[in-house]
Scaffold this motif. Structure first.
Motif, mmCIF file in Angstrom:
data_model
loop_
_atom_site.group_PDB
_atom_site.id
_atom_site.type_symbol
_atom_site.label_atom_id
_atom_site.label_comp_id
_atom_site.label_asym_id
_atom_site.label_seq_id
_atom_site.Cartn_x
_atom_site.Cartn_y
_atom_site.Cartn_z
ATOM 1 N N ASN A 82 0.785 -1.153 0.062
ATOM 2 C CA ASN A 82 -0.042 -0.079 0.072
ATOM 3 C C ASN A 82 0.892 1.264 0.079
ATOM 4 N N PRO A 83 0.448 2.263 -0.721
ATOM 5 C CA PRO A 83 1.306 3.607 -0.717
ATOM 6 C C PRO A 83 1.846 3.996 0.671
ATOM 7 N N GLU A 84 1.385 3.801 1.692
ATOM 8 C CA GLU A 84 1.594 4.504 2.872
ATOM 9 C C GLU A 84 2.496 3.513 3.752
ATOM 10 N N ASP A 85 2.561 2.035 3.331
ATOM 11 C CA ASP A 85 3.728 1.046 3.798
ATOM 12 C C ASP A 85 5.101 1.321 3.666
ATOM 13 N N ASP A 86 5.952 0.970 4.355
ATOM 14 C CA ASP A 86 7.522 1.062 4.286
ATOM 15 C C ASP A 86 7.912 0.110 3.147
ATOM 16 N N PRO A 87 8.634 0.525 2.468
ATOM 17 C CA PRO A 87 9.147 -0.436 1.169
ATOM 18 C C PRO A 87 9.849 -1.459 1.580
ATOM 19 N N VAL A 88 9.921 -2.615 0.813
ATOM 20 C CA VAL A 88 10.707 -3.632 0.871
ATOM 21 C C VAL A 88 11.340 -3.866 -0.397
ATOM 22 N N THR A 89 12.470 -4.441 -0.660
ATOM 23 C CA THR A 89 13.209 -4.808 -1.858
ATOM 24 C C THR A 89 12.625 -5.507 -2.609
ATOM 25 N N ALA A 90 12.614 -5.249 -3.835
ATOM 26 C CA ALA A 90 12.006 -6.023 -4.990
ATOM 27 C C ALA A 90 12.532 -5.874 -5.931
ATOM 28 N N ASP A 91 14.105 -5.864 -5.974
ATOM 29 C CA ASP A 91 15.253 -5.988 -6.998
ATOM 30 C C ASP A 91 15.020 -7.175 -7.920
ATOM 31 N N VAL A 92 14.908 -6.810 -9.317
ATOM 32 C CA VAL A 92 15.135 -7.749 -10.288
ATOM 33 C C VAL A 92 16.408 -8.493 -10.579
ATOM 34 N N LEU A 93 16.282 -9.746 -10.366
ATOM 35 C CA LEU A 93 17.591 -10.466 -10.429
ATOM 36 C C LEU A 93 17.887 -11.185 -11.684
ATOM 37 N N ALA A 94 16.736 -11.637 -12.569
ATOM 38 C CA ALA A 94 16.873 -12.032 -13.880
ATOM 39 C C ALA A 94 15.630 -11.979 -14.607
ATOM 40 N N THR A 95 15.576 -11.864 -15.825
ATOM 41 C CA THR A 95 14.365 -12.038 -16.922
ATOM 42 C C THR A 95 15.017 -12.765 -18.106
ATOM 43 N N ALA A 96 14.042 -13.465 -18.633
ATOM 44 C CA ALA A 96 13.950 -14.239 -19.713
ATOM 45 C C ALA A 96 13.105 -13.889 -20.851
ATOM 46 N N GLY A 97 13.320 -12.934 -21.840
ATOM 47 C CA GLY A 97 12.368 -12.756 -22.740
ATOM 48 C C GLY A 97 11.164 -12.040 -21.988
ATOM 49 N N ASP A 98 10.015 -12.191 -22.480
ATOM 50 C CA ASP A 98 8.747 -11.710 -21.931
ATOM 51 C C ASP A 98 8.016 -12.846 -21.310
ATOM 52 N N HIS A 99 8.799 -13.698 -20.702
ATOM 53 C CA HIS A 99 8.011 -14.913 -19.981
ATOM 54 C C HIS A 99 8.554 -15.305 -18.560
ATOM 55 N N ALA A 100 9.812 -14.779 -18.277
ATOM 56 C CA ALA A 100 10.334 -15.289 -17.046
ATOM 57 C C ALA A 100 11.031 -14.032 -16.220
ATOM 58 N N LEU A 101 10.566 -14.303 -14.886
ATOM 59 C CA LEU A 101 11.183 -13.136 -14.190
ATOM 60 C C LEU A 101 11.567 -13.416 -12.890
ATOM 61 N N THR A 102 12.730 -12.881 -12.354
ATOM 62 C CA THR A 102 12.864 -13.250 -10.652
ATOM 63 C C THR A 102 13.218 -12.111 -10.107
ATOM 64 N N HIS A 103 12.420 -11.795 -8.988
ATOM 65 C CA HIS A 103 12.859 -10.553 -8.079
ATOM 66 C C HIS A 103 12.771 -10.869 -6.695
ATOM 67 N N ARG A 104 13.427 -10.112 -5.788
ATOM 68 C CA ARG A 104 13.301 -10.243 -4.387
ATOM 69 C C ARG A 104 11.868 -9.648 -3.980
ATOM 70 N N TRP A 105 11.365 -10.216 -3.075
ATOM 71 C CA TRP A 105 10.254 -9.489 -2.334
ATOM 72 C C TRP A 105 10.461 -9.552 -0.783
ATOM 73 N N GLY A 106 11.245 -8.537 -0.271
ATOM 74 C CA GLY A 106 11.706 -8.602 0.982
ATOM 75 C C GLY A 106 12.727 -9.631 1.223
ATOM 76 N N GLU A 107 12.462 -10.672 2.338
ATOM 77 C CA GLU A 107 13.473 -11.716 2.436
ATOM 78 C C GLU A 107 13.413 -12.853 1.375
ATOM 79 N N ALA A 108 12.077 -12.949 0.850
ATOM 80 C CA ALA A 108 11.789 -13.829 -0.162
ATOM 81 C C ALA A 108 12.477 -13.674 -1.596
ATOM 82 N N THR A 109 12.482 -14.367 -2.473
ATOM 83 C CA THR A 109 12.728 -14.361 -3.908
ATOM 84 C C THR A 109 11.681 -15.127 -4.678
ATOM 85 N N VAL A 110 11.141 -14.292 -5.506
ATOM 86 C CA VAL A 110 9.854 -14.861 -6.228
ATOM 87 C C VAL A 110 10.399 -14.920 -7.961
#
Length: 190
Positions: A82-110
């Motif tokens: 939500n806009p008022e929430d403290d931010p968490v990291t969502a750094d993009v770690l990798a992409t592959a074309g327009d079909h695969a993406l890996t990013h952080r979500w706080g302490e998790a990786t998605v």
């Protein structure tokens, strides 16, 4: 891989309400060490689903991950549910074309892979016992995405709002499927 899909007996001619859609969404989920793997069939083309997981405006309509930039290239990003929430990291770690993406979500990786009518998630968890919470949350969010791509006007359901839409029952069911102890619900002592 286990599957979450209780039957409601709803006729196909009626549009299900969101709670029925959440309950009926076919989700294949399993745990592999510290990794939660989810496969979900959802409405939408690969291009639509790619936009849904990378574009902040689209993410803000269905996901708890709302980044400060488009997630189509490697590099730093921050996310707020939500806009008022403290931010968490969502750094993009990798992409592959327009079909695969890996990013952080706080302490998790998605890690996402999209194709026509399918979303696959692999979430590396800081604690595998959290899988029941992540699985239930993403299950609800992906049902919202499916509803939206099916032409329904459906608002985003994240955070505590998910409790009103079957999240807790999903969490308990996923804990049992994963062979984990059922953790406390939000607001309960651990």
């Amino acid at each position: 891989m286990t599957t979450q899909q209780p039957s409601t007996g709803q006729p196909d001619s009626q549009q299900p309400d969101i709670d029925t859609r959440i309950q009926d969404l076919l989700v294949r989920a399993e745990i592999a060490e510290d990794l939660l793997v989810m496969e979900v069939d959802v409405a939408g083309t690969a291009a639509q689903l790619w936009q849904a997981i990378t574009d902040p405006a689209r993410l803000a309509q269905w996901s708890p991950v709302v980044p400060d930039r488009v997630l189509h290239s490697v590099g730093p990003a921050l996310s707020r549910e939500n806009p008022e929430d403290d931010p968490v990291t969502a750094d993009v770690l990798a992409t592959a074309g327009d079909h695969a993406l890996t990013h952080r979500w706080g302490e998790a990786t998605v890690a996402w892979v999209v194709d026509d009518g399918q979303v696959d998630l692999q979430i590396t968890l800081p604690d595998v016992q959290q899988a029941q919470y992540f699985a239930a949350g993403w299950h609800v969010c992906l049902a919202v995405l499916d509803a939206q791509h099916s032409g329904e006007e459906q608002a985003r359901i994240v955070g505590m709002d998910a409790l009103d839409h079957g999240w807790d029952a999903l969490r308990v069911s996923y804990a049992e499927e994963f062979g984990h102890p059922v953790g406390p619900a939000p607001g309960e002592d651990a």
